[in-house]
Design a protein around this motif. Structure first.
Motif, PDB file in Angstrom:
ATOM      1  N   ALA A  13      27.471  38.525  38.694  1.00  0.00           N
ATOM      2  CA  ALA A  13      28.020  39.557  38.604  1.00  0.00           C
ATOM      3  C   ALA A  13      29.589  39.259  39.618  1.00  0.00           C
ATOM      4  CB  ALA A  13      27.674  40.498  39.671  1.00  0.00           C
ATOM      5  N   THR A  14      30.277  38.155  39.097  1.00  0.00           N
ATOM      6  CA  THR A  14      31.586  37.714  40.214  1.00  0.00           C
ATOM      7  C   THR A  14      32.693  37.551  38.420  1.00  0.00           C
ATOM      8  OG1 THR A  14      31.039  35.284  38.832  1.00  0.00           O
ATOM      9  CG2 THR A  14      30.871  36.448  41.296  1.00  0.00           C
ATOM     10  N   ARG A  15      34.191  38.113  38.900  1.00  0.00           N
ATOM     11  CA  ARG A  15      35.179  38.827  37.945  1.00  0.00           C
ATOM     12  C   ARG A  15      35.358  36.774  37.100  1.00  0.00           C
ATOM     13  NH1 ARG A  15      39.745  42.177  40.840  1.00  0.00           N
ATOM     14  NH2 ARG A  15      40.766  40.635  39.969  1.00  0.00           N
ATOM     15  N   ALA A  16      36.009  37.515  36.553  1.00  0.00           N
ATOM     16  CA  ALA A  16      36.014  35.982  35.135  1.00  0.00           C
ATOM     17  C   ALA A  16      37.347  35.385  35.900  1.00  0.00           C
ATOM     18  CB  ALA A  16      36.421  36.545  33.868  1.00  0.00           C
ATOM     19  N   ASP A  17      37.799  35.936  36.418  1.00  0.00           N
ATOM     20  CA  ASP A  17      39.180  34.889  36.933  1.00  0.00           C
ATOM     21  C   ASP A  17      39.344  34.358  38.848  1.00  0.00           C
ATOM     22  OD1 ASP A  17      39.364  37.775  38.092  1.00  0.00           O
ATOM     23  OD2 ASP A  17      41.498  37.838  38.348  1.00  0.00           O
ATOM     24  N   ARG A  18      38.425  34.225  38.583  1.00  0.00           N
ATOM     25  CA  ARG A  18      37.512  33.449  39.456  1.00  0.00           C
ATOM     26  C   ARG A  18      36.576  32.915  40.005  1.00  0.00           C
ATOM     27  NH1 ARG A  18      38.352  38.918  43.310  1.00  0.00           N
ATOM     28  NH2 ARG A  18      40.108  39.128  43.271  1.00  0.00           N
ATOM     29  N   CYS A  19      36.097  31.393  40.567  1.00  0.00           N
ATOM     30  CA  CYS A  19      35.360  30.738  40.432  1.00  0.00           C
ATOM     31  C   CYS A  19      34.781  30.870  41.340  1.00  0.00           C
ATOM     32  CB  CYS A  19      36.292  28.948  40.746  1.00  0.00           C
ATOM     33  SG  CYS A  19      35.514  28.288  40.948  1.00  0.00           S
ATOM     34  N   TYR A  20      33.679  31.060  41.185  1.00  0.00           N
ATOM     35  CA  TYR A  20      31.762  31.547  42.162  1.00  0.00           C
ATOM     36  C   TYR A  20      30.964  30.103  41.979  1.00  0.00           C
ATOM     37  CZ  TYR A  20      28.450  34.487  44.009  1.00  0.00           C
ATOM     38  OH  TYR A  20      27.339  35.041  45.328  1.00  0.00           O
ATOM     39  N   THR A  21      30.997  29.045  42.031  1.00  0.00           N
ATOM     40  CA  THR A  21      30.295  27.481  42.531  1.00  0.00           C
ATOM     41  C   THR A  21      29.258  27.796  43.159  1.00  0.00           C
ATOM     42  OG1 THR A  21      30.626  27.002  44.724  1.00  0.00           O
ATOM     43  CG2 THR A  21      32.648  26.176  43.568  1.00  0.00           C
ATOM     44  N   GLU A  22      28.599  26.597  42.516  1.00  0.00           N
ATOM     45  CA  GLU A  22      26.566  27.020  42.891  1.00  0.00           C
ATOM     46  C   GLU A  22      26.449  26.796  44.761  1.00  0.00           C
ATOM     47  OE1 GLU A  22      27.640  23.049  42.647  1.00  0.00           O
ATOM     48  OE2 GLU A  22      28.253  24.118  41.410  1.00  0.00           O
ATOM     49  N   TYR A  23      27.914  26.008  45.016  1.00  0.00           N
ATOM     50  CA  TYR A  23      27.801  26.575  47.073  1.00  0.00           C
ATOM     51  C   TYR A  23      27.694  28.219  47.391  1.00  0.00           C
ATOM     52  CZ  TYR A  23      28.786  25.553  51.900  1.00  0.00           C
ATOM     53  OH  TYR A  23      29.039  25.587  52.761  1.00  0.00           O
ATOM     54  N   ASP A  24      28.695  28.321  46.687  1.00  0.00           N
ATOM     55  CA  ASP A  24      29.438  29.501  47.096  1.00  0.00           C
ATOM     56  C   ASP A  24      27.712  30.686  46.855  1.00  0.00           C
ATOM     57  OD1 ASP A  24      31.957  29.282  47.270  1.00  0.00           O
ATOM     58  OD2 ASP A  24      32.211  29.464  45.322  1.00  0.00           O
ATOM     59  N   LEU A  25      27.238  30.433  45.462  1.00  0.00           N
ATOM     60  CA  LEU A  25      25.673  31.472  45.569  1.00  0.00           C
ATOM     61  C   LEU A  25      24.625  30.862  46.350  1.00  0.00           C
ATOM     62  CD1 LEU A  25      24.730  32.487  42.479  1.00  0.00           C
ATOM     63  CD2 LEU A  25      23.489  31.222  43.826  1.00  0.00           C
ATOM     64  N   THR A  26      24.531  29.872  46.547  1.00  0.00           N
ATOM     65  CA  THR A  26      23.561  29.945  47.484  1.00  0.00           C
ATOM     66  C   THR A  26      24.084  30.145  48.840  1.00  0.00           C
ATOM     67  OG1 THR A  26      22.964  27.638  46.178  1.00  0.00           O
ATOM     68  CG2 THR A  26      22.447  27.627  48.576  1.00  0.00           C
ATOM     69  N   THR A  27      25.273  30.133  49.269  1.00  0.00           N
ATOM     70  CA  THR A  27      26.064  30.630  50.615  1.00  0.00           C
ATOM     71  C   THR A  27      25.529  32.215  50.915  1.00  0.00           C
ATOM     72  OG1 THR A  27      27.037  28.917  51.116  1.00  0.00           O
ATOM     73  CG2 THR A  27      27.481  30.916  52.022  1.00  0.00           C
ATOM     74  N   ASP A  28      25.623  32.977  49.291  1.00  0.00           N
ATOM     75  CA  ASP A  28      25.706  34.506  49.138  1.00  0.00           C
ATOM     76  C   ASP A  28      23.756  34.827  49.696  1.00  0.00           C
ATOM     77  OD1 ASP A  28      28.034  34.715  49.025  1.00  0.00           O
ATOM     78  OD2 ASP A  28      28.701  35.519  47.535  1.00  0.00           O
ATOM     79  N   HIS A  29      23.269  33.803  48.589  1.00  0.00           N
ATOM     80  CA  HIS A  29      21.509  34.020  49.627  1.00  0.00           C
ATOM     81  C   HIS A  29      21.235  34.280  50.743  1.00  0.00           C
ATOM     82  CE1 HIS A  29      20.781  34.735  44.333  1.00  0.00           C
ATOM     83  NE2 HIS A  29      21.398  35.032  45.009  1.00  0.00           N
ATOM     84  N   LEU A  30      21.573  32.800  51.196  1.00  0.00           N
ATOM     85  CA  LEU A  30      21.094  32.379  52.631  1.00  0.00           C
ATOM     86  C   LEU A  30      21.800  33.437  53.292  1.00  0.00           C
ATOM     87  CD1 LEU A  30      22.323  29.139  52.919  1.00  0.00           C
ATOM     88  CD2 LEU A  30      19.415  29.756  52.044  1.00  0.00           C
ATOM     89  N   ARG A  31      22.943  34.380  53.430  1.00  0.00           N
ATOM     90  CA  ARG A  31      23.006  35.376  53.801  1.00  0.00           C
ATOM     91  C   ARG A  31      22.267  36.831  53.539  1.00  0.00           C
ATOM     92  NH1 ARG A  31      29.179  34.654  52.494  1.00  0.00           N
ATOM     93  NH2 ARG A  31      29.864  33.077  54.077  1.00  0.00           N
TER      94      ARG A  31
END
Length: 157
Positions: A13-31
């Motif tokens: 559920a992230t925008r096609a014109d933006r990068c969302y790494t596995e690190y970003d995803l993990t950080t968001d889930h930890l939050r």
């Protein structure tokens, strides 16, 4: 080993014109209070498949289904204006298809579903219809993954 009979497809559920790494995803889930990324696999726009959580460990991706499922998420799912859309690249489609084929081989008889397909059947007609979806994720019909072919199959050889 836990019993697995369901493979659930998600989008980040992230925008096609933006990068969302596995690190970003993990950080968001930890939050959000998770013990790590809730998905077992994450597929980047370039087709890279990232292992985020051991399959032996239940996921945190589909309430009520985590104990017996594997969660697969692809980067994207929103167009450049933030609207739900199938934003998968050809490389993502290819990697998703290959990963699903391998998982179905490892867990024969498993059902393949999009997160939206796990919404409640509010009108009790035996079918989860768009108006019943809790969310649009993964923004395409996950049941068609095995029928999809790359736009240019020679590109992947």
């Amino acid at each position: 080993m836990r019993k697995i009979d369901l493979i659930v497809i998600h989008c980040s559920a992230t925008r096609a014109d933006r990068c969302y790494t596995e690190y970003d995803l993990t950080t968001d889930h930890l939050r959000r209070g998770f013990s790590g990324a809730g998905y077992h696999y994450y597929i980047r726009k370039n087709g890279d498949i990232k292992n985020l959580r051991p399959v032996e460990k239940p996921g945190a991706h589909a309430r009520g289904y985590n104990a017996r499922s594997i969660g697969v998420c692809y980067e994207g799912g929103l167009d450049v204006n933030g609207r739900a859309s199938d934003t998968r690249t050809d490389l993502q489609k290819h990697s998703l298809r290959v990963l699903v084929m391998l998982l179905l081989k490892d867990y024969p008889g498993s059902r393949l579903a999009g997160h939206r397909d796990l919404s409640p059947d509010l009108n009790s007609n035996g079918e989860i219809e768009p108006e019943e979806w809790i969310k649009e994720c993964p923004c395409f019909n996950a049941g068609t993954i095995l029928q999809e072919t790359p736009v240019n199959p020679g590109y992947f050889i």
